[in-house]
Design an enzyme around this catalytic site. Sequence first.
Site, PDB file in Angstrom:
ATOM      1  N   HIS A  94      57.564  37.140  18.254  1.00 48.01           N
ATOM      2  CA  HIS A  94      57.072  37.459  16.912  1.00 48.01           C
ATOM      3  C   HIS A  94      56.667  38.929  16.810  1.00 48.01           C
ATOM      4  O   HIS A  94      56.826  39.551  15.756  1.00 48.01           O
ATOM      5  CB  HIS A  94      55.885  36.558  16.566  1.00 48.01           C
ATOM      6  CG  HIS A  94      56.286  35.179  16.149  1.00 48.01           C
ATOM      7  ND1 HIS A  94      55.683  34.496  15.110  1.00 48.01           N
ATOM      8  CD2 HIS A  94      57.250  34.343  16.618  1.00 48.01           C
ATOM      9  CE1 HIS A  94      56.245  33.307  14.971  1.00 48.01           C
ATOM     10  NE2 HIS A  94      57.199  33.189  15.883  1.00 48.01           N
ATOM     11  N   SER A 139      51.664  44.989  17.521  1.00 48.08           N
ATOM     12  CA  SER A 139      51.044  44.879  16.197  1.00 48.08           C
ATOM     13  C   SER A 139      50.582  43.456  15.896  1.00 48.08           C
ATOM     14  O   SER A 139      49.683  43.254  15.076  1.00 48.08           O
ATOM     15  CB  SER A 139      52.010  45.365  15.113  1.00 48.08           C
ATOM     16  OG  SER A 139      53.266  44.715  15.212  1.00 48.08           O
ATOM     17  N   HIS A 180      62.905  27.787  23.577  1.00 49.44           N
ATOM     18  CA  HIS A 180      62.241  26.586  23.070  1.00 49.44           C
ATOM     19  C   HIS A 180      62.183  25.479  24.114  1.00 49.44           C
ATOM     20  O   HIS A 180      61.564  24.445  23.883  1.00 49.44           O
ATOM     21  CB  HIS A 180      62.962  26.077  21.816  1.00 49.44           C
ATOM     22  CG  HIS A 180      62.696  26.904  20.603  1.00 49.44           C
ATOM     23  ND1 HIS A 180      63.365  26.731  19.401  1.00 49.44           N
ATOM     24  CD2 HIS A 180      61.824  27.935  20.392  1.00 49.44           C
ATOM     25  CE1 HIS A 180      62.926  27.608  18.513  1.00 49.44           C
ATOM     26  NE2 HIS A 180      61.995  28.350  19.090  1.00 49.44           N
TER      27      HIS A 180
END
EC number: 1.11.1.7
Length: 330
Positions: free
Chosen positions: A72, A82, A194
Site C-alpha cells: 500500500h 507515507s 495473499h
Amino acid sequence: MEGVFNNKKFILVFVFMLGLCIGITTVHGQGTRVGFYSRTCPRAESIVRSTVRSHVNSDPTLAAKILRMHFHDCFVQGCDGSILISGPATEKTAFANLGLRGYEIIDDAKTQLEAACPGVVSCADILALAARDSVVLSGGLSWQVPTGRRDGRVSQASDVSNLPAPSDSVDVQKQKFAAKGLNTQDLVTLVGGHTIGTSECQFFSNRLFNFNGTAAADPAIDPSFVSNLQALCPQNTGAANRVALDTGSQFKFDTSYFSNLRNRRGVLQSDQALWNDPSTKSFVQRYLGLRGFLGLTFNVEFGKSMVKMSNIGVKTGTDGEIRKICSAFN
C-alpha cells in the site's frame, strides 16, 4: 603484437566505460543499492530482522499485515513511508487502509535504529526490509533488498484511490500495475502474497448471497466453498469477520494460493479472476507446473517482483528526509 595489444586495451577501456555507464544509470534510475547502510549503520538489517521476528513469533498474522502495508505504501506516492504518517486526512485514514496493522513493528525497529545510528535509516527502508523478513519468517525465500530510500513529506488520504480493489477485473488490475511499471507476471506474482493474507467479509460478501443482483452466489466459486464462506460470513452480521485468502495454509508462504484459484476457491473476486482470464491464468499455471508450461519458482520470482515494486517512486539523495519518528514528519 602491438595491434593486438591496442585492440585489447580498447576492449578493456570500452568494457570499463560500459560498466561505468550502467552503474551511473542504476544510481540515477533507482537511487537504491544493496548494502546502502553497510558503513553508516552496519547492523541496520539485523536490527529490523530481529524486531520483526520478535513480533511475528508472538502474532503470526503480523507477517501478512507488514507485507500488505509495504504494498500500500509503494502504490501511493511511491515507497516513501507515507503510509506510516499519523494525523487527520493522511493515507492511514483512507478507507482502503483502515484495516492495516503492524505499525508498532516499524516504530519498534525505528526506536532501536535511532539508538544505534541516529538519523541514518529511513522509515521507508525499515518497511521494505520488514516486508522481506515477514515473508522469510512465513517460509518464503529471502532476497536482497536495495536500500537508500528517503522518507516522503506528503501523506494524503485523497491519493489512495489508485490502489487495486477486491472487485477489480484483470484488465483494471493490469492497468493499475502497469501505471507503476509492473507487468502481468509481476501482478500475478505479487498478488500471490495473499498466500499469507486475510480479508474482512465485507470485501467479498457480495459474491456469497446476491452476486450482481441474481439472489445467488457467484458461479465462479466452487459450491462447497460457498457454503464454507457463508458460514464464516453470515449475511448482514459478519462484515468485520476475517477469512484467510489461502484456505488451509494461512501462515505458510507457498503456492497453495494458486491451487485454490485453480479449484475455484479464490476468496476475492479479483483473485479468482486471475484464473479465469487467459492472460493471467498462464502465469498461475506456470507456478503450479501445469500442462507442460515452463515452470516458474514462485518464491524466486516473488523476490524479483518485490524488488521492482520496492523501487517505485523512491526518493533519494536530497529528496525527502530521514524521519526521527516514523509516524510524523520532522
